[in-house]
Each structure stands twice: as structure tokens, then as C-alpha cells.
Design an enzyme around this catalytic site. Structure first.
Site, PDB file in Angstrom:
ATOM      1  N   ASN A  69     -42.762 -38.898 -63.447  1.00  0.00           N
ATOM      2  CA  ASN A  69     -42.445 -38.546 -64.829  1.00  0.00           C
ATOM      3  C   ASN A  69     -42.037 -39.800 -65.583  1.00  0.00           C
ATOM      4  O   ASN A  69     -41.446 -40.707 -64.999  1.00  0.00           O
ATOM      5  CB  ASN A  69     -41.244 -37.598 -64.859  1.00  0.00           C
ATOM      6  CG  ASN A  69     -41.653 -36.151 -64.668  1.00  0.00           C
ATOM      7  OD1 ASN A  69     -42.788 -35.776 -64.944  1.00  0.00           O
ATOM      8  ND2 ASN A  69     -40.716 -35.337 -64.201  1.00  0.00           N
ATOM      9  N   LYS A 106     -47.622 -36.019 -71.889  1.00  0.00           N
ATOM     10  CA  LYS A 106     -46.694 -35.574 -70.832  1.00  0.00           C
ATOM     11  C   LYS A 106     -45.279 -36.054 -71.149  1.00  0.00           C
ATOM     12  O   LYS A 106     -44.302 -35.343 -70.911  1.00  0.00           O
ATOM     13  CB  LYS A 106     -47.169 -36.098 -69.464  1.00  0.00           C
ATOM     14  CG  LYS A 106     -46.283 -35.684 -68.296  1.00  0.00           C
ATOM     15  CD  LYS A 106     -46.460 -34.213 -67.953  1.00  0.00           C
ATOM     16  CE  LYS A 106     -45.491 -33.592 -66.973  1.00  0.00           C
ATOM     17  NZ  LYS A 106     -44.964 -34.295 -65.885  1.00  0.00           N
TER      18      LYS A 106
HETATM   19  O1  KPL Z   1     -42.628 -32.204 -65.417  1.00  0.00           O
HETATM   20  C1  KPL Z   1     -41.824 -31.282 -65.476  1.00  0.00           C
HETATM   21  C2  KPL Z   1     -40.515 -31.504 -64.808  1.00  0.00           C
HETATM   22  O2  KPL Z   1     -39.813 -30.563 -64.477  1.00  0.00           O
HETATM   23  O3  KPL Z   1     -40.201 -32.680 -64.593  1.00  0.00           O
HETATM   24  C3  KPL Z   1     -42.105 -30.061 -66.283  1.00  0.00           C
HETATM   25  C4  KPL Z   1     -43.506 -30.147 -66.882  1.00  0.00           C
HETATM   26  C5  KPL Z   1     -41.101 -29.967 -67.382  1.00  0.00           C
HETATM   27  C6  KPL Z   1     -42.141 -28.812 -65.465  1.00  0.00           C
HETATM   28  O4  KPL Z   1     -40.898 -28.365 -65.039  1.00  0.00           O
END
Ligand code: KPL
Length: 300
Positions: free
Chosen positions: A98, A176
Site C-alpha cells: 500500500n 489505489k
Molecule cells: O487496501 C486496503 C487496505 O485495507 O489496506 C483496502 C482496499 C482499503 C481494503 O481493505
């Protein structure tokens, strides 16, 4: 293909199991070396994979054609930086986490680097990994040497579909990032599942408006309404999820906020812009994180 997976958490073990089943020569790479990695994955349909896979073999690492990095964003530069001198110059590095900005922290190198995001959901249940739901992994090159590597998407797709190749991955990464800027801090602050955020449309809109403004300045055409519609769809399709940031906060772990909202704020600053709503969310998450990290470090 010879593949090393750096980070043997839920997502790392899922990839290990799938790539092994596909006949690839895989190993895991652990921060604290252990003789093997016990990979135990339960798939959504109920079938399971249970096997000890090799780890931390320097010869395997030196011959690896792909280093798949499934660490948290804040672990990437230290761990990948330490392995760079041990990789062969053609080894592709795929960063799957992320947030954004980790590549800027790596020592200068000419290796083919790719970045990606995934919507596969996997979580720990004791020592088992539950692959909760399938999803799509979007990957693409972020260094010139990685541009000709689109065949990697097919290799990965055979193991864990769907995998989509993007010549311009930055655009997918920004979408994202927008999702994570909304869902992650808000679920962590309200201590709620993703779906419960449907109760806060004004706040979601305020975050989206600021993100859309920065995306435009970065050259990615978007609108607040378009982003908001997309994020609302993600909120609905992941309604039962406990976001990764809420999981981190609940387990008193370091969060990825510096690479999510923090990255957004750094890009905004470089354009001379302030983002009051995102700055507020950033401060609130940092405060929560600092509370337990200070106690953990024995500080008053
Ligand atoms: O990427 C995610 C996360 O939890 O880090 C999402 C898309 C918000 C899904 O929970």
C-alpha cells in the site's frame, strides 16, 4: 522461474504457495533467518496448501530472476536495500504494498523495478493464512529497465489470477492511493469495518477533493466525483474488511500512513499546496501510533 519472496506474511505466503504449485523454484526471505517457512494457506473454495518451503539461501537469491516484495511500505527500503548488492543485475524487483514513495528511498541502482497493487484479501488465523477473497493485481514498470517485462504479468497470472499489466502503473497507483487515503485512516479513527464508512459521505468527499486536486497537479486527469464514486464502490465491495491500517492500530504495529496520506501531503507540499483534511487525518493517526510506540519504547 527462480523467485525469492521477501516478506512471508499473509500475502507473501499466498504467493509462495501459488508460485510453488505452478512449478516455480521459490524461496522465502525472512528478516530473522529460519531453516524453512511453514506455508499453510486455505483458499476461498476450502482447499489447502501445507508445506515447508526453503528460505534465505544466498545462492538461490543470487540466481533469482524475480524478487517479489510483500513487506509493509515502511520496511521496504531497509530490507530491499540490504539485498540489492546480492542480486544479479537482471533480477526484477516487484514491490507490492500500500502507498507510494518507497522506490525513492532505495539506493541508486539500475535494476528493473516494478510496482503493483493488489485487491486479494488474505489474513492470518493463528498460524494459517486464510485467502479470504480473490482479486486483481495491477503491475507495471517504474524504471526504464523494467519496461520490456510485461511477460511477468502472464507468469504471475498463471499462479494467482488476475494480474494486469499497465505501461503507466503510476496512474493505477494513484487511484489505489486515493482509496487508501480515504478508507485506511477513517476506519482506523472510527474503529469500524470498511462498509461502515458509508455513514460519512461529507468527510469522504473532503478527502477526495484534496486527493483529486493533487492528482491533477501531478498530471493524472481525474475529478472528485469520479474518485468518490470509485471509492464508494470499493467501500461496498470490501464492506466486511477490517482495513490494514485498523488491523495495525489494533495490534499496535507501525502503520503505512507515512506512505499513504504522508506521501500525498509531500507531493502537495512540492506544489506549494496544503491539504487541511488529509493533514488532520495524518496527525490523528500519527498521534495514535506515537502513543503505543512511546510506551513500547519505554518513554514517558
Ligand atoms: O487496501 C486496503 C487496505 O485495507 O489496506 C483496502 C482496499 C482499503 C481494503 O481493505
Amino acid at each position: 522461474m527462480k523467485i525469492t519472496i521477501l516478506g512471508c506474511g499473509a500475502l507473501g505466503q499466498l504467493w509462495l504457495s501459488r508460485l510453488y504449485r505452478q512449478g516455480h523454484d521459490v524461496q522465502g526471505w525472512l528478516r530473522v533467518p529460519q531453516p524453512f517457512c511453514a506455508v499453510n494457506v486455505i483458499e476461498p473454495e476450502g482447499d489447502s496448501f501445507n508445506r515447508n518451503l526453503p528460505t534465505n539461501d544466498p545462492e538461490h537469491l543470487a540466481q533469482s530472476e524475480l524478487l517479489l516484495v510483500t513487506l509493509k511500505a515502511w520496511q521496504v527500503s531497509g530490507a530491499v536495500g540490504a539485498l540489492l548488492p546480492k542480486l544479479n543485475p537482471r533480477c526484477a524487483i516487484l514491490l507490492l504494498h500500500n502507498g507510494m514513495g518507497t522506490q525513492d528511498e532505495l539506493p541508486p541502482n539500475n535494476l528493473p523495478i516494478l510496482q503493483g497493487t493488489t485487491t486479494h484479501a488474505a489474513r492470518h488465523d493463528g498460524s494459517t493464512i486464510v485467502h479470504v477473497a480473490g482479486g486483481t493485481t495491477h503491475i507495471g514498470p517504474t524504471s526504464p529497465a523494467a519496461q520490456p517485462l510485461s511477460h511477468l504479468a502472464e507468469v504471475l497470472h498463471q499462479a494467482l489470477p488476475d494480474v494486469a499489466w499497465h505501461n503507466n502503473i503510476a496512474s493505477a497507483n494513484w487511484r489505489k492511493l486515493a482509496v487508501n487515503c480515504v478508507i485506511n485512516p477513517l476506519t482506523a479513527l472510527y474503529d469500524c469495518r470498511n462498509g461502515d464508512l458509508q455513514r460519512y459521505p461529507e468527510q469522504i468527499e473532503a478527502v477526495c477533493r484534496e486527493v483529486a486536486g493533487v492528482m491533477e497537479m501531478e498530471g493524472y486527469h481525474t475529478s472528485c466525483e469520479g474518485l468518490m464514486q470509485y471509492i464508494m464502490e470499493v467501500i461496498q465491495s470490501t464492506a466486511d474488511n477490517v482495513s490494514s491500517m485498523l488491523q495495525d492500530i489494533r495490534s499496535q504495529r507501525h502503520t503505512e500512513i507515512d506512505y499513504i496520506t504522508g506521501y500525498l501531503l509531500r507531493r502537495a507540499r512540492s506544489h506549494g499546496v496544503t491539504l487541511p483534511e488529509n493533514a488532520r487525518l495524518f496527525e490523528l493517526i500519527k498521534r495514535k501510533e506515537n502513543e503505543y510506540e512511546r510506551i513500547g519504547a519505554g518513554l514517558p
